[in-house]
Structure formats: structure tokens, C-alpha cells
Design an enzyme around this catalytic site. Structure first.
Site, short mmCIF file in Angstrom:
data_model
loop_
_atom_site.label_atom_id
_atom_site.label_comp_id
_atom_site.label_asym_id
_atom_site.label_seq_id
_atom_site.Cartn_x
_atom_site.Cartn_y
_atom_site.Cartn_z
N VAL A 60 -4.61 6.06 -6.11
CA VAL A 60 -5.63 5.73 -7.11
C VAL A 60 -6.90 6.56 -6.97
CG1 VAL A 60 -4.76 3.38 -7.44
CG2 VAL A 60 -6.57 3.80 -5.75
N ASN A 86 -4.95 -3.48 -8.06
CA ASN A 86 -4.80 -4.25 -6.83
C ASN A 86 -5.00 -3.42 -5.57
OD1 ASN A 86 -3.41 -6.39 -4.99
ND2 ASN A 86 -2.06 -4.58 -4.83
N TYR A 152 -16.55 -2.21 2.41
CA TYR A 152 -15.59 -3.09 1.72
C TYR A 152 -16.34 -4.15 0.91
CZ TYR A 152 -11.58 -6.30 1.12
OH TYR A 152 -10.59 -7.11 0.61
N ALA A 154 -19.36 -4.06 -0.21
CA ALA A 154 -20.07 -3.43 -1.32
C ALA A 154 -19.11 -3.04 -2.44
CB ALA A 154 -20.82 -2.19 -0.81
N LYS A 156 -16.14 -4.31 -3.10
CA LYS A 156 -15.57 -5.50 -3.74
C LYS A 156 -16.59 -6.22 -4.62
CE LYS A 156 -11.28 -5.37 -2.37
NZ LYS A 156 -10.20 -5.15 -3.34
P1 NAP Z 1 -1.85 -4.57 1.62
O1 NAP Z 1 -0.73 -5.47 2.01
O2 NAP Z 1 -2.43 -3.64 2.62
O3 NAP Z 1 -1.43 -3.80 0.29
C1 NAP Z 1 -2.31 -2.88 -0.32
C2 NAP Z 1 -1.48 -1.77 -0.92
O4 NAP Z 1 -2.36 -0.78 -1.51
C3 NAP Z 1 -0.65 -1.04 0.14
O5 NAP Z 1 0.60 -0.70 -0.37
C4 NAP Z 1 -1.52 0.16 0.40
O6 NAP Z 1 -0.85 1.24 1.04
C5 NAP Z 1 -1.93 0.48 -1.01
N1 NAP Z 1 -2.93 1.53 -1.05
C6 NAP Z 1 -3.81 1.90 -0.09
N2 NAP Z 1 -4.51 2.96 -0.48
C7 NAP Z 1 -4.05 3.31 -1.71
C8 NAP Z 1 -4.36 4.32 -2.63
N3 NAP Z 1 -5.28 5.24 -2.35
N4 NAP Z 1 -3.69 4.38 -3.81
C9 NAP Z 1 -2.75 3.47 -4.08
N5 NAP Z 1 -2.39 2.48 -3.26
C10 NAP Z 1 -3.04 2.40 -2.07
O7 NAP Z 1 -3.08 -5.46 1.14
P2 NAP Z 1 -3.14 -6.83 0.31
O8 NAP Z 1 -3.67 -7.84 1.24
O9 NAP Z 1 -1.91 -7.07 -0.46
O10 NAP Z 1 -4.33 -6.46 -0.65
C11 NAP Z 1 -4.20 -6.28 -2.05
C12 NAP Z 1 -5.60 -6.37 -2.63
O11 NAP Z 1 -6.14 -7.66 -2.35
C13 NAP Z 1 -6.59 -5.37 -2.03
O12 NAP Z 1 -7.46 -4.89 -3.02
C14 NAP Z 1 -7.33 -6.21 -1.02
O13 NAP Z 1 -8.59 -5.70 -0.70
C15 NAP Z 1 -7.40 -7.54 -1.74
N6 NAP Z 1 -7.65 -8.69 -0.89
C16 NAP Z 1 -6.79 -9.04 0.12
C17 NAP Z 1 -7.08 -10.15 0.91
C18 NAP Z 1 -6.17 -10.61 2.03
O14 NAP Z 1 -6.55 -11.55 2.76
N7 NAP Z 1 -5.01 -10.04 2.21
C19 NAP Z 1 -8.24 -10.89 0.67
C20 NAP Z 1 -9.07 -10.50 -0.35
C21 NAP Z 1 -8.79 -9.40 -1.12
P3 NAP Z 1 -1.11 1.47 2.64
O15 NAP Z 1 -0.41 0.33 3.32
O16 NAP Z 1 -0.53 2.81 2.91
O17 NAP Z 1 -2.60 1.43 2.85
#
Ligand code: NAP
Length: 251
Positions: A60, A86, A152, A154, A156
Site C-alpha cells: 500500500v 486494513n 502508530y 498518530a 491511527k
Molecule cells: P496482522 O495480522 O499483522 O495483519 C496485517 C497485514 O497487513 C499483514 O498481512 C501485513 O503483512 C500486511 N501489511 C504490512 N505492511 C503492508 C504493506 N505495506 N502493504 C500491504 N500490506 C501490508 O495485523 P492485524 O492485527 O490483522 O491488523 C489489521 C489492522 O488492524 C491493522 O491496521 C492494525 O493496525 C489494526 N489493529 C489491530 C489490532 C490488534 O489488536 N490486532 C488492534 C487495533 C488495530 P506483514 O505481516 O508482512 O507485515
């Protein structure tokens, strides 16, 4: 006609669960990620469950890739009905190590990357007069400051501004823009020992969550699907907190 959803970071975690939810709801699912094997596996899972899906490699941070993926999807399926922005990273960086490069890296993915994917899809959405966009923020962007994760927090918080601005500018064109601020969700991001709670922290988190459990990825995916659906037709510019009561219960 079958609706199309494009999900960024769809190979694992919340993105993967969102692909499953939309596939089960009858959408054609466009899984995108920087992880080709995981993305292909999600496509196979959606197909095995009776749905249709395809994978596109998409970092992205790249305007060119985002433009090309959106163009390829539109050429096959017409205007994209829903974008789930996402993809995100949460890197732990103490202030004294927070260089311009590290600050930019987080913003390039977590905030700027969202607009890069949404922007090329807007002309076709506008022409069709309909569309739904769901951006994933965080409780760390809406309510908490997360120490050693200033970039992060900032970025978010910036996502919430992005949602509001887009929502107002696009409201009269039938395009709704909403978001979710997840709490603690059991994914690779949260389980990361270096950057987040890690396994032990995740196992203890239920103690401060009023509902008594940490969230699962599908707890978020189902709300993404709701925001994309006709049931949310009069909602735009909103960010729903999905956290098991964490924010209202902690004092
Ligand atoms: P995740 O399991 O780490 O999945 C995130 C995905 O995004 C991974 O496949 C990751 O690949 C991919 N990604 C990273 N950099 C990217 C890029 N430059 N272009 C495209 N894709 C990329 O995280 P998740 O917990 O499902 O998080 C999903 C969203 O929810 C994120 O925005 C996160 O900040 C938000 N969120 C999560 C939580 C939580 O507790 N889990 C809480 C609040 C918000 P890599 O593994 O290679 O990095």
C-alpha cells in the site's frame, strides 16, 4: 450482480477474517497483501467455502501498484463496491530512536497507504453512485496514547480524520466512509513479542477487558461487513469501537 470487495493486508489476521466474512456474504473477494503465499491461501479458503476470490500483490506504500491493482480489478469486475483499508503495522520505537525514516515508514503504511488504495477506486464508484469504504483505525488512535508507539498512535488518529474528511466530501455521491477502532485482537500483530503485547501479554489482557476475553479477528470482520452493508446505509464518517468494553470499562 455480485458485489466486489478489495481488502488490503488480507493475507492474515483481521484482513483474512474479513475476506472470509465477505466471501460467505456473497461478495467477490479481492485479497491483496505483501504476503503472496498467505494471500493465495486465503483465496483458496474462500473458494473452498463456496465463494469467489482472487489475489493481487499490493504494497500500500506504492501509488503505482495501487493504481494498477484497482485498474485490473475494475477491468474485470467494474466499479469496486467496497474497500477495506486494513493493512497496518505497529512498530515499537522509543522516542529517542524515532527517526524520520521510522516515523515515515509507519505513516506510509498505516495512513497514507489507505488513501493510495481508495483514491484510484473513487472515479468508478462516483460514476456508479455507490460505494462503501471501511478503514481500520485502533483504540490507540481514538482514545489511548500508546507509549513507544507514537507513530502508530498518530497515524491511527490520522485515519479518523481521513474517514471524516472523505465521508463528507463523498456523501452526496452515494459513497459512505466509516471505520473501526479495534481493541486487543488476537493476531500476529498483537502476538508480536518485540512490538506489541506478545503471547503472555495477550493471555493476560482479558483481565482488563469487561467482556472477559481478548477479541478474535472475526469479531472485527463481522462489523466491517455490517458497515459495508445496506444495514448501515445512513451511517457515514463514523468510527465504531469494537473492544469488548475496554474503553468504557477501564478507570
Ligand atoms: P496482522 O495480522 O499483522 O495483519 C496485517 C497485514 O497487513 C499483514 O498481512 C501485513 O503483512 C500486511 N501489511 C504490512 N505492511 C503492508 C504493506 N505495506 N502493504 C500491504 N500490506 C501490508 O495485523 P492485524 O492485527 O490483522 O491488523 C489489521 C489492522 O488492524 C491493522 O491496521 C492494525 O493496525 C489494526 N489493529 C489491530 C489490532 C490488534 O489488536 N490486532 C488492534 C487495533 C488495530 P506483514 O505481516 O508482512 O507485515
Amino acid at each position: 450482480m455480485t458485489k466486489t470487495v478489495l481488502i488490503t493486508g488480507g493475507g492474515i489476521g483481521i484482513g483474512r477474517a474479513t475476506a472470509h466474512a465477505f466471501g460467505a456474504a456473497g461478495y467477490h473477494v479481492v485479497v491483496t497483501d505483501v504476503l503472496p503465499d498467505e494471500g493465495a491461501a486465503v483465496v483458496a479458503e474462500v473458494q473452498a467455502a463456496g465463494g469467489t476470490a482472487e489475489f493481487h500483490l499490493l504494497d500500500v506504500r506504492s501509488t503505482e501498484q495501487a493504481n494498477a491493482v484497482v485498474a485490473a480489478v475494475e477491468a474485470k469486475h467494474g466499479a469496486i463496491d467496497c474497500i477495506v483499508a486494513n493493512a497496518g503495522i505497529a512498530h515499537k520505537v522509543p522516542l529517542e530512536e524515532l527517526t524520520d525514516e521510522k516515523w515515515d515508514f509507519t505513516h506510509d503504511i498505516d495512513l497514507k497507504g489507505m488513501l493510495k488504495v481508495i483514491r484510484p477506486a473513487l472515479p468508478a464508484m462516483r460514476a456508479k453512485g455507490t460505494g462503501a469504504i471501511v478503514c481500520i483505525s485502533s483504540i490507540m488512535g481514538i482514545a489511548y496514547g500508546w507509549d513507544q508507539h507514537v507513530a502508530y498512535s498518530a497515524a491511527k488518529s490520522g485515519v479518523i480524520g481521513l474517514i471524516r474528511g472523505l465521508a463528507v466530501e463523498l456523501a452526496r455521491e452515494g459513497i459512505r466512509v466509516n471505520g473501526i477502532a479495534p481493541g486487543y485482537i488476537r493476531t500476529a500483530q498483537l502476538l508480536n513479542e518485540k512490538h506489541s503485547l506478545g503471547a503472555a501479554g495477550a493471555d493476560k489482557a482479558h483481565e482488563i477487558i469487561p467482556m472477559g476475553r481478548i477479541g478474535q479477528a472475526d469479531d472485527i470482520a463481522d462489523v466491517v461487513l455490517f458497515l459495508a452493508s445496506h444495514a448501515a446505509r445512513y451511517m457515514t464518517g463514523q468510527v465504531l469501537v469494537v473492544d469488548g468494553g475496554l474503553l468504557v470499562g477501564r478507570y
